[in-house]
Enzyme design. Structure first.
Site, PDB file in Angstrom:
ATOM      1  N   ARG A   1      11.900  -5.772   3.918  1.00  0.00           N
ATOM      2  CA  ARG A   1      11.959  -4.199   4.219  1.00  0.00           C
ATOM      3  C   ARG A   1      12.747  -4.303   5.333  1.00  0.00           C
ATOM      4  NH1 ARG A   1       6.109  -1.992   5.059  1.00  0.00           N
ATOM      5  NH2 ARG A   1       6.070  -2.950   7.480  1.00  0.00           N
TER       6      ARG A   1
ATOM      7  N   LYS B   1       1.079  -0.984   0.054  1.00  0.00           N
ATOM      8  CA  LYS B   1       0.082  -0.045  -0.009  1.00  0.00           C
ATOM      9  C   LYS B   1       1.094   1.258   0.002  1.00  0.00           C
ATOM     10  CE  LYS B   1      -2.148  -1.113   3.781  1.00  0.00           C
ATOM     11  NZ  LYS B   1      -1.549  -2.381   4.258  1.00  0.00           N
TER      12      LYS B   1
ATOM     13  N   ARG C   1      -0.557  -8.814  13.590  1.00  0.00           N
ATOM     14  CA  ARG C   1      -0.913  -7.806  12.707  1.00  0.00           C
ATOM     15  C   ARG C   1      -1.809  -8.466  11.635  1.00  0.00           C
ATOM     16  NH1 ARG C   1       4.600  -5.351  11.365  1.00  0.00           N
ATOM     17  NH2 ARG C   1       3.760  -4.493   9.541  1.00  0.00           N
TER      18      ARG C   1
ATOM     19  N   ARG D   1      -9.685   0.710   8.788  1.00  0.00           N
ATOM     20  CA  ARG D   1      -9.013  -0.667   9.150  1.00  0.00           C
ATOM     21  C   ARG D   1     -10.110  -1.299   9.975  1.00  0.00           C
ATOM     22  NH1 ARG D   1      -3.381   0.270   9.050  1.00  0.00           N
ATOM     23  NH2 ARG D   1      -2.137  -1.578   9.113  1.00  0.00           N
TER      24      ARG D   1
ATOM     25  N   ARG E   1      11.106  -0.453  12.447  1.00  0.00           N
ATOM     26  CA  ARG E   1       9.989  -0.075  13.250  1.00  0.00           C
ATOM     27  C   ARG E   1       9.715  -1.353  14.201  1.00  0.00           C
ATOM     28  NH1 ARG E   1       5.242  -0.004   8.716  1.00  0.00           N
ATOM     29  NH2 ARG E   1       4.000  -1.219  10.399  1.00  0.00           N
TER      30      ARG E   1
END
Ligand code: ADP
Length: 205
Positions: A127, A13, A150, A88, A139
């Site tokens: 990532r 996204k 998640r 969400r 993160r």
């Protein structure tokens, strides 16, 4: 142009949103980024959100809705925006409907990036490796345990939005497993079709 990008963590996204920002001159509004900045700034809301995010759980709807409402009222969001990471949950989607209705605005499209879950862990690992190589701070939620949470939150709380927007007729699905450029092209095709449909509807009025 006002868009929502929908998809699980790691679906791409953020990557696609930055392409669209360049192409259409609209702003990207990522609730994850907004919450991480609030956490870094040490505001009371940010500090509360920080711990929830690190666990991979969802921040309460009222907090997120308030942040989005404030953000889309900023002058730079006048031309349009891409919502990335919001809504969400179904209550967030309902709150967004009310917000847009009050401002007499419509959504142009809700684009679902459809991906196979088995690839998500690999993408997040990539990532992490890229960020580590660049010396960027990682993160707090880019680890296996938080990612698992998640994904669980996505399945239970966010995936129902596919039916929510499907029923409204605004949902368009794009194959998020393709190469980044091909996904971008597919999104642009969807948006061009939406624009044409909008123009036809306008002409028929
Ligand atoms: P990703 O899509 O890769 O999981 P984000 O940056 O969008 O990452 O979000 C990271 C975290 O921020 C989420 O796990 C959640 O805790 C919080 N968050 C972001 N957007 C929302 C939202 N709309 N509602 C509740 N929590 C959110």
């Amino acid at each position: 142009m006002r868009l929502i990008l929908l998809g699980p963590p790691g679906a791409g996204k953020g990557t696609q949103a930055s392409n669209l920002v360049k192409k259409y001159g609209i702003v990207q509004l990522s609730t994850g980024d907004l919450l991480r900045s609030a956490a870094a700034a040490g505001t009371p809301v940010g500090l509360h959100a920080k711990e929830i995010m690190a666990r991979g759980e969802l921040v309460p709807d009222d907090i997120v809705v308030e942040i989005v409402a404030a953000r889309i009222s900023q002058p730079d969001a006048k031309n349009g925006f891409i919502l990335d990471g919001f809504p969400r949950t179904v209550p967030q989607a309902e709150a967004l409907d009310h917000m847009l209705h009050r401002k007499k605005l419509d959504l142009d499209a809700v684009i679902e990036l459809k991906v196979d879950e088995t690839i998500l862990l690999k993408r997040i690992e990539k990532r992490v490796a890229e960020m580590t190589a660049r010396g960027d701070a990682l993160r707090a939620d880019d680890n296996a345990a938080a990612l698992h949470k998640r994904l669980e939150a996505y399945r239970a709380q966010t995936a129902p939005l596919i039916a929510f927007y499907g029923d409204k007729g605004t949902l368009r699905t794009v194959d998020g497993m393709a190469e980044i450029d091909d996904v971008a092209k597919a999104i642009e095709r969807v948006l061009a079709e939406q624009e044409q449909a909008g123009a036809r509807a306008h002409a028929a009025r």
